[in-house]
Design an enzyme around this catalytic site. Structure first.
Site, short mmCIF file in Angstrom:
data_model
loop_
_atom_site.label_atom_id
_atom_site.label_comp_id
_atom_site.label_asym_id
_atom_site.label_seq_id
_atom_site.Cartn_x
_atom_site.Cartn_y
_atom_site.Cartn_z
N ASP A 338 0.90 -1.19 0.06
CA ASP A 338 -0.02 0.11 -0.05
C ASP A 338 0.90 1.23 0.04
O ASP A 338 1.82 1.38 0.65
CB ASP A 338 -0.78 -0.07 1.08
CG ASP A 338 -1.79 1.05 1.48
OD1 ASP A 338 -2.47 1.37 0.43
OD2 ASP A 338 -1.59 1.87 2.32
N GLU A 374 1.78 -0.49 -5.19
CA GLU A 374 0.88 0.70 -5.28
C GLU A 374 1.93 1.76 -5.58
O GLU A 374 2.47 2.03 -4.68
CB GLU A 374 -0.03 0.80 -4.43
CG GLU A 374 -1.03 2.10 -4.70
CD GLU A 374 -1.89 2.13 -3.37
OE1 GLU A 374 -3.11 2.23 -4.02
OE2 GLU A 374 -1.54 2.43 -2.31
#
Length: 676
Positions: A338, A374
């Site tokens: 993330d 990401e």
């Protein structure tokens, strides 16, 4: 109170609580503390002993406590300077979770008393032992019969993003398994995943996490789990009894069923949030080292109140140790990171050679896992798609946006659509990265589901109680004339066809496809494109049988089988790509609706609705013709000449072979095999 146990120096490594022949060795990193205390609790959650650490070596406090056993509940307290302007947040009244704890007694609920200081900056003397879950001395081992790492060929990999609770909450399983780790790997859960044909299960966060302060005030819950309190312990919310054993069982069961398993990890921030909010672990132990800061303020590159200082050795070690634990002991095959740009920052700016990224890539265990990044955060230069080292796959939002625009009918984008379809070679450059580095997706957990993408023109996030201001405002969606649910069968058919076109585009594109769990069920969140706080039927998948579900699932299964049967659909070996200079080249030809090669005029035509491409493998064993048509008007396309036979391998509704033509009546995708 029982007599205090005996202690001796012990060892600074490994960090955490580790059982020895005569007791338990404790080790915790804190460079700025003047003293660390070990707090021992009994089974009634009563603090029985506070023992000062007796040894301090290179920023690590350590000691062995004799007579302690497996299952002991404990926590830390840290003493030192309290000076928020200098990022020193020591407050002995705050009980702290061991950053290396392998098990916790429960979940953490936010409370104002958890803060080390009041909002005016003054010291908060309220003790928090009754608010903070206790760390548990627990030895977790990899089962003797644990399956080996599941190895998936890059050209065959397909990611399926799964929320543990949302996936299993409405499955037809016994009530105690609903919404749990074990529910995911129930017979019904495994059967569905195997039938779908995906190779890789991408589990949304399962680290122990906490609700944000503002959600608790609104009576909402953090559903997604992107707010961790610890990087080793699985969350209690998904457990029947023991979250550690049950999470490990889930991972091992998925692997035994043949799936590669990767977990979504949040190493960029923690639930301690802003400086005046909670202090229950890292902030209380060594705030100035664990978090990024400047001029007395946190650098909030994550939008979550803090960001982990991955430029500091303590954080690098913590994250790598966590990753190795999840691979070696819990059994995962990889990670999805993330807000990965934060992990690649040095002091401030992103660098592909930053300490953490290099530490991961040089590690003989971690470097061999599936690593999905990401590639952005909200800090300066926070958009870095294509700039991560070659060991990382990267989520490609450029692909998402242009594919949505193409099927919505936007003008002047056919050239870019072709670029994205062919693996975004302007981002993942020839000679350096193959197309498989591009993780292609249409929908992700943060945004519309596939069903909502074709059913809503505007976001409908009122249930989040932020006056519909949260979530992305530009969703590049299309509702086909009615906002939300409709009884109009014509619109329903158009929406289903659009979903099939999206899936076909995704699964026939060069690169690594990502499917949002529930899209195969046509799951709706009723237009909510930011359902992070909706722990209810909005996000829990529905398993009702329907013709729509049957068609979507069948399409995914067929398309994934075609990718495996014809690897050229995932990775074509291009003649002008030095990366493939040791291989025989495949051939790619772009063809217009008249059967002729695409001209410059064709490419520049702003309202072009038809595009097709011919793939011919280097050994001439396969010749495939892939067609995209985005208009809802009849079109007859001549079949490719010099082919003895044409076989439709896949087609969406409205495609048929008729009199040496493809007869297309509505927007469509078709894949044709040509036989010489």
């Amino acid at each position: 109170m029982p007599l205090a146990p005996l202690v001796r120096s012990g060892s600074p490594l490994p960090l955490g609580a580790n059982v020895t022949d005569e007791g338990v060795n404790f080790a915790v990193a804190s460079e700025d503390a003047t003293q660390i205390y070990l707090c021992l609790f009994n089974e009634n959650d009563e603090e029985e002993h506070v023992i000062p650490f007796v040894s301090h070596h290179r920023g690590i406090w350590h000691m062995e406590v004799l007579g302690l056993k497996e299952g002991q509940h404990y926590g830390f307290r840290a003493e030192g300077t309290f000076s928020p302007k200098d990022q020193l947040m020591f407050n002995r009244h705050k009980l702290l979770i061991d950053p290396y704890a392998k098990s916790l007694t429960g979940t953490l609920e936010w409370h104002p008393d958890l803060s080390a200081m009041y909002s005016d900056g003054h010291f908060n003397p309220i003790d928090t032992a009754h608010y903070v879950p206790k760390s548990i001395v627990k030895t977790i081992t990899r089962p003797d019969d644990a399956p080996a790492r599941v190895s998936v060929k890059g050209a065959e990999r397909s990611l399926y993003e799964l929320h543990i609770k949302g996936f299993s909450k409405n499955l037809e399983v016994s009530p105690e398994l609903k919404g749990t780790y074990l529910g995911v790997v129930s017979e019904q859960g495994i059967s569905h995943l195997k039938e779908l044909g995906v190779t890789t299960i991408q589990l949304m966060p399962c680290f122990a996490f906490a609700n944000e302060r503002h959600l608790q005030k609104l009576g909402l819950q953090n559903y997604w789990g992107y707010n961790p309190i610890n990087f080793f312990t699985p969350d209690h919310r998904y457990a029947v009894e023991d979250p550690v054993i049950e999470c490990q069982t889930m991972i091992m069961s998925l692997k035994r069923a043949g799936f590669e398993v990767i977990i979504d990890v949040v190493y960029n921030h923690t639930a301690e949030s802003e400086l005046d909010q909670a202090s229950f672990s890292f902030k209380g132990l060594d705030n100035a080292r664990y978090y990024r800061h400047e001029n007395g303020e946190y650098l909030n590159y994550t939008g979550c109140g803090n960001c982990v200082n991955t430029y500091h050795p303590a954080a690098v070690r913590l994250i790598c140790d966590s990753m190795r634990y999840w691979v070696d002991v819990m059994g995962v095959d990889g990670f999805r990171f993330d807000l990965g740009v934060d992990l690649g920052r040095e002091k401030h700016d992103f660098s592909s050679t930053s300490p953490l990224l290099q530490a991961i890539l040089q590690d003989p265990v971690l470097s061999e896992t599936c690593l999905v990044m990401e590639p952005w955060d909200i800090g300066p230069n926070g958009y870095q798609v294509g700039n991560f080292p070659r060991g990382f796959l990267e989520c490609n939002d450029k692909y998402r946006d242009i594919v949505r625009r193409f099927w919505r009918g936007d003008e002047g984008i056919v050239g870019e659509f072709a670029t994205r379809f062919m693996g975004s070679r302007d981002v993942f450059h020839k000679g350096y990265k193959c197309a498989l580095h591009s993780v292609n997706y249409i929908s992700y957990h943060d945004g519309y589901t596939l069903h909502d993408l074709v059913s809503y023109h505007r976001r409908h996030n009122h249930a989040n109680m932020e006056n519909n201001r949260d979530g992305h405002g530009d969703n590049i969606s299309q509702n086909f004339g009615v906002e939300g649910p409709t009884s109009d069968n014509r619109i329903k058919a158009q929406r289903l066809n659009q979903q099939l076109c999206f899936l076909a585009t995704l699964l026939l594109s060069q690169g690594t496809p990502h499917i949002l769990g529930g899209d195969e069920l046509s799951h709706t969140q009723h237009g909510n494109n930011n359902a992070y706080c909706q722990d209810n039927q909005t996000t829990w998948l529905g398993w009702q049988n329907s013709d729509e579900r049957e068609q979507l699932q069948s399409a995914i299964k067929t398309l994934l089988n075609l990718r495996k049967a014809y690897p050229v659909l995932a990775e074509v070996f291009l003649e002008d790509d030095p990366l493939y200079q040791y291989k025989e080249s495949d051939k790619v030809e772009w063809v217009n609706e008249a059967g002729r090669p695409m001209s410059n005029e064709d490419w520049s035509e702003s309202e072009r609705d038809f595009l097709s491409v011919l793939f011919t493998t280097s050994d001439l064993s396969s010749r495939l013709w892939l067609i995209f048509y985005r208009e809802d008007q009849v079109l007859d396309v001549p079949l490719i000449k010099n082919a003895r036979q044409h076989q439709l391998l896949f087609y969406t509704p409205g495609v048929a072979m008729r009199d040496n033509h493809l007869h297309i009546t509505e927007r469509s995708v078709a894949l044709v095999k040509l036989l010489p």
